[in-house]
Design a protein around this motif. Structure first.
Motif, PDB file in Angstrom:
ATOM      1  N   TYR A   1      32.578  37.191  51.656  1.00  0.00           N
ATOM      2  CA  TYR A   1      33.698  36.463  52.255  1.00  0.00           C
ATOM      3  C   TYR A   1      34.688  36.027  51.172  1.00  0.00           C
ATOM      4  O   TYR A   1      35.906  36.202  51.334  1.00  0.00           O
ATOM      5  CB  TYR A   1      33.186  35.257  53.032  1.00  0.00           C
ATOM      6  CG  TYR A   1      34.287  34.363  53.559  1.00  0.00           C
ATOM      7  CD1 TYR A   1      35.051  34.762  54.647  1.00  0.00           C
ATOM      8  CD2 TYR A   1      34.564  33.145  52.951  1.00  0.00           C
ATOM      9  CE1 TYR A   1      36.076  33.953  55.128  1.00  0.00           C
ATOM     10  CE2 TYR A   1      35.590  32.340  53.425  1.00  0.00           C
ATOM     11  CZ  TYR A   1      36.334  32.744  54.507  1.00  0.00           C
ATOM     12  OH  TYR A   1      37.347  31.953  54.971  1.00  0.00           O
ATOM     13  N   TYR A   2      34.185  35.467  50.072  1.00  0.00           N
ATOM     14  CA  TYR A   2      35.075  35.062  48.981  1.00  0.00           C
ATOM     15  C   TYR A   2      35.815  36.268  48.412  1.00  0.00           C
ATOM     16  O   TYR A   2      36.991  36.173  48.044  1.00  0.00           O
ATOM     17  CB  TYR A   2      34.303  34.352  47.870  1.00  0.00           C
ATOM     18  CG  TYR A   2      33.737  33.005  48.283  1.00  0.00           C
ATOM     19  CD1 TYR A   2      34.465  32.120  49.062  1.00  0.00           C
ATOM     20  CD2 TYR A   2      32.461  32.623  47.885  1.00  0.00           C
ATOM     21  CE1 TYR A   2      33.946  30.896  49.442  1.00  0.00           C
ATOM     22  CE2 TYR A   2      31.932  31.385  48.256  1.00  0.00           C
ATOM     23  CZ  TYR A   2      32.681  30.535  49.033  1.00  0.00           C
ATOM     24  OH  TYR A   2      32.168  29.322  49.410  1.00  0.00           O
ATOM     25  N   GLY A   3      35.139  37.405  48.342  1.00  0.00           N
ATOM     26  CA  GLY A   3      35.798  38.629  47.870  1.00  0.00           C
ATOM     27  C   GLY A   3      36.909  39.065  48.808  1.00  0.00           C
ATOM     28  O   GLY A   3      37.984  39.493  48.378  1.00  0.00           O
ATOM     29  N   ILE A   4      36.664  38.951  50.117  1.00  0.00           N
ATOM     30  CA  ILE A   4      37.675  39.322  51.111  1.00  0.00           C
ATOM     31  C   ILE A   4      38.876  38.382  51.025  1.00  0.00           C
ATOM     32  O   ILE A   4      40.029  38.819  51.115  1.00  0.00           O
ATOM     33  CB  ILE A   4      37.066  39.306  52.531  1.00  0.00           C
ATOM     34  CG1 ILE A   4      36.067  40.449  52.673  1.00  0.00           C
ATOM     35  CG2 ILE A   4      38.147  39.410  53.591  1.00  0.00           C
ATOM     36  CD1 ILE A   4      35.227  40.360  53.935  1.00  0.00           C
ATOM     37  N   VAL A   5      38.620  37.087  50.842  1.00  0.00           N
ATOM     38  CA  VAL A   5      39.717  36.118  50.722  1.00  0.00           C
ATOM     39  C   VAL A   5      40.578  36.451  49.511  1.00  0.00           C
ATOM     40  O   VAL A   5      41.820  36.440  49.586  1.00  0.00           O
ATOM     41  CB  VAL A   5      39.174  34.672  50.649  1.00  0.00           C
ATOM     42  CG1 VAL A   5      40.266  33.694  50.266  1.00  0.00           C
ATOM     43  CG2 VAL A   5      38.556  34.279  51.981  1.00  0.00           C
ATOM     44  N   LYS A   6      39.951  36.788  48.396  1.00  0.00           N
ATOM     45  CA  LYS A   6      40.696  37.168  47.191  1.00  0.00           C
ATOM     46  C   LYS A   6      41.538  38.409  47.475  1.00  0.00           C
ATOM     47  O   LYS A   6      42.725  38.466  47.147  1.00  0.00           O
ATOM     48  CB  LYS A   6      39.725  37.417  46.040  1.00  0.00           C
ATOM     49  CG  LYS A   6      40.305  38.098  44.824  1.00  0.00           C
ATOM     50  CD  LYS A   6      41.092  37.183  43.962  1.00  0.00           C
ATOM     51  CE  LYS A   6      41.507  37.929  42.688  1.00  0.00           C
ATOM     52  NZ  LYS A   6      42.388  37.151  41.881  1.00  0.00           N
TER      53      LYS A   6
ATOM     54  N   GLY B   1      35.403  42.067  43.056  1.00  0.00           N
ATOM     55  CA  GLY B   1      36.203  43.148  42.508  1.00  0.00           C
ATOM     56  C   GLY B   1      36.987  43.792  43.628  1.00  0.00           C
ATOM     57  O   GLY B   1      36.617  43.683  44.797  1.00  0.00           O
ATOM     58  N   GLY B   2      38.068  44.457  43.271  1.00  0.00           N
ATOM     59  CA  GLY B   2      38.839  45.119  44.301  1.00  0.00           C
ATOM     60  C   GLY B   2      39.958  45.970  43.741  1.00  0.00           C
ATOM     61  O   GLY B   2      40.266  45.915  42.551  1.00  0.00           O
ATOM     62  N   VAL B   3      40.522  46.770  44.631  1.00  0.00           N
ATOM     63  CA  VAL B   3      41.672  47.605  44.302  1.00  0.00           C
ATOM     64  C   VAL B   3      42.666  47.534  45.443  1.00  0.00           C
ATOM     65  O   VAL B   3      42.287  47.333  46.600  1.00  0.00           O
ATOM     66  CB  VAL B   3      41.294  49.079  44.031  1.00  0.00           C
ATOM     67  CG1 VAL B   3      40.412  49.217  42.824  1.00  0.00           C
ATOM     68  CG2 VAL B   3      40.638  49.707  45.233  1.00  0.00           C
ATOM     69  N   VAL B   4      43.936  47.692  45.099  1.00  0.00           N
ATOM     70  CA  VAL B   4      45.001  47.771  46.096  1.00  0.00           C
ATOM     71  C   VAL B   4      45.629  49.150  45.950  1.00  0.00           C
ATOM     72  O   VAL B   4      46.007  49.548  44.848  1.00  0.00           O
ATOM     73  CB  VAL B   4      46.068  46.673  45.892  1.00  0.00           C
ATOM     74  CG1 VAL B   4      47.182  46.817  46.910  1.00  0.00           C
ATOM     75  CG2 VAL B   4      45.444  45.299  45.965  1.00  0.00           C
TER      76      VAL B   4
ATOM     77  N   ASP C   1      34.766  44.225  47.001  1.00  0.00           N
ATOM     78  CA  ASP C   1      33.305  44.194  46.977  1.00  0.00           C
ATOM     79  C   ASP C   1      32.899  42.986  46.147  1.00  0.00           C
ATOM     80  O   ASP C   1      33.706  42.407  45.423  1.00  0.00           O
ATOM     81  CB  ASP C   1      32.740  45.474  46.372  1.00  0.00           C
ATOM     82  CG  ASP C   1      31.247  45.658  46.671  1.00  0.00           C
ATOM     83  OD1 ASP C   1      30.695  44.888  47.486  1.00  0.00           O
ATOM     84  OD2 ASP C   1      30.629  46.564  46.094  1.00  0.00           O
ATOM     85  N   SER C   2      31.651  42.610  46.262  1.00  0.00           N
ATOM     86  CA  SER C   2      31.161  41.506  45.439  1.00  0.00           C
ATOM     87  C   SER C   2      29.758  41.821  44.957  1.00  0.00           C
ATOM     88  O   SER C   2      29.029  42.607  45.561  1.00  0.00           O
ATOM     89  CB  SER C   2      31.172  40.186  46.218  1.00  0.00           C
ATOM     90  OG  SER C   2      30.191  40.212  47.223  1.00  0.00           O
ATOM     91  N   ASP C   3      29.402  41.211  43.851  1.00  0.00           N
ATOM     92  CA  ASP C   3      28.080  41.334  43.256  1.00  0.00           C
ATOM     93  C   ASP C   3      27.423  39.964  43.416  1.00  0.00           C
ATOM     94  O   ASP C   3      27.636  39.068  42.604  1.00  0.00           O
ATOM     95  CB  ASP C   3      28.214  41.727  41.781  1.00  0.00           C
ATOM     96  CG  ASP C   3      26.886  41.879  41.082  1.00  0.00           C
ATOM     97  OD1 ASP C   3      25.860  42.004  41.770  1.00  0.00           O
ATOM     98  OD2 ASP C   3      26.865  41.868  39.839  1.00  0.00           O
ATOM     99  N   TYR C   4      26.663  39.804  44.481  1.00  0.00           N
ATOM    100  CA  TYR C   4      26.080  38.506  44.817  1.00  0.00           C
ATOM    101  C   TYR C   4      25.146  38.034  43.715  1.00  0.00           C
ATOM    102  O   TYR C   4      24.218  38.722  43.317  1.00  0.00           O
ATOM    103  CB  TYR C   4      25.333  38.601  46.142  1.00  0.00           C
ATOM    104  CG  TYR C   4      24.502  37.384  46.479  1.00  0.00           C
ATOM    105  CD1 TYR C   4      25.098  36.130  46.608  1.00  0.00           C
ATOM    106  CD2 TYR C   4      23.136  37.482  46.639  1.00  0.00           C
ATOM    107  CE1 TYR C   4      24.345  35.010  46.902  1.00  0.00           C
ATOM    108  CE2 TYR C   4      22.370  36.369  46.948  1.00  0.00           C
ATOM    109  CZ  TYR C   4      22.976  35.142  47.077  1.00  0.00           C
ATOM    110  OH  TYR C   4      22.231  34.028  47.369  1.00  0.00           O
ATOM    111  N   ALA C   5      25.414  36.825  43.198  1.00  0.00           N
ATOM    112  CA  ALA C   5      24.605  36.178  42.157  1.00  0.00           C
ATOM    113  C   ALA C   5      24.361  37.116  40.986  1.00  0.00           C
ATOM    114  O   ALA C   5      23.270  37.173  40.435  1.00  0.00           O
ATOM    115  CB  ALA C   5      23.283  35.673  42.740  1.00  0.00           C
TER     116      ALA C   5
END
Length: 193
Positions: free
Chosen positions: A173-178, A144-147, A129-133
């Motif tokens: 998109y940047y969150g998905i790439v990470k 942020g993310g979890v595996v 997920d991301s917190d835009y700006a």
């Protein structure tokens, strides 16, 4: 680390949380909160006042300790990442954020992560997920993310994105790439094991 008939338990070093609570001056009668941080929608001009050098030094030391603790505690990672943004220019607002983290830790100094036994798993799941700006000053977003490996969380993160995203879609998109890069790295490591 404890092995039992139910699985493996990993106890996080509670000393860091205890030191943060103690150095912030929270005793037995201090009021605790249920979340380690809160997002402020508007900036209060009073919160932008810089701290005295001695208080700023204490802030940096406690945030560094929280940063170390956050490697093992996913419940505080996002808050610690947000507090870390203010280490070069510490303000009254950032001090309030640190005190909130301390209030959260009052009765949560000890954390045990349990990994129950499970059937063999052939895939990993990644959630991002991301917190835009999210940063009101720099306008940078946070990823942020979890595996997950079956029912076990094996990695989590909260990081400031390196560039300023121009839309919420770009931040996602940047969150998905990470998340994808972390997943590929873990998949390769699991293949090696």
């Amino acid at each position: 680390i404890t092995w039992s008939d139910d699985g493996i338990s990993y106890e996080v070093d509670q000393r860091h949380a205890e030191i943060i609570v103690k150095q912030l001056g929270f005793g037995g009668d201090a009021k605790e909160v249920n979340t380690p941080g809160q997002k402020l929608e508007e900036l209060d001009p009073e919160d932008e006042v810089e701290l005295a050098p001695r208080d700023a030094s204490m802030y940096r030391g406690l945030v560094a300790r929280a940063n170390y603790m956050g490697q093992d505690r996913s419940d505080v990672q996002y808050t610690v990442e947000e507090l870390s943004r203010s280490t070069s220019k510490t303000t009254v607002g950032s001090w309030k954020g640190l005190k909130r983290l301390g209030r959260y830790l009052i009765n949560k100094t000890r954390v045990i992560v349990k990994f129950g036994y499970q059937e063999p798993v052939n895939e990993i799941a990644v959630w991002t997920d991301s917190d835009y700006a999210g940063c009101r000053k720099s306008r940078k977003s946070t990823s942020g993310g979890v595996v997950m490996l079956g029912s076990h969380m094996i990695k989590s993160w909260a990081t400031t994105q390196g560039v300023i995203a121009l839309s919420s879609g770009e931040a996602e998109y940047y969150g998905i790439v990470k998340g994808a890069s972390v997943a590929l790295g873990l998949r390769n490591m699991l293949d090696d094991l």
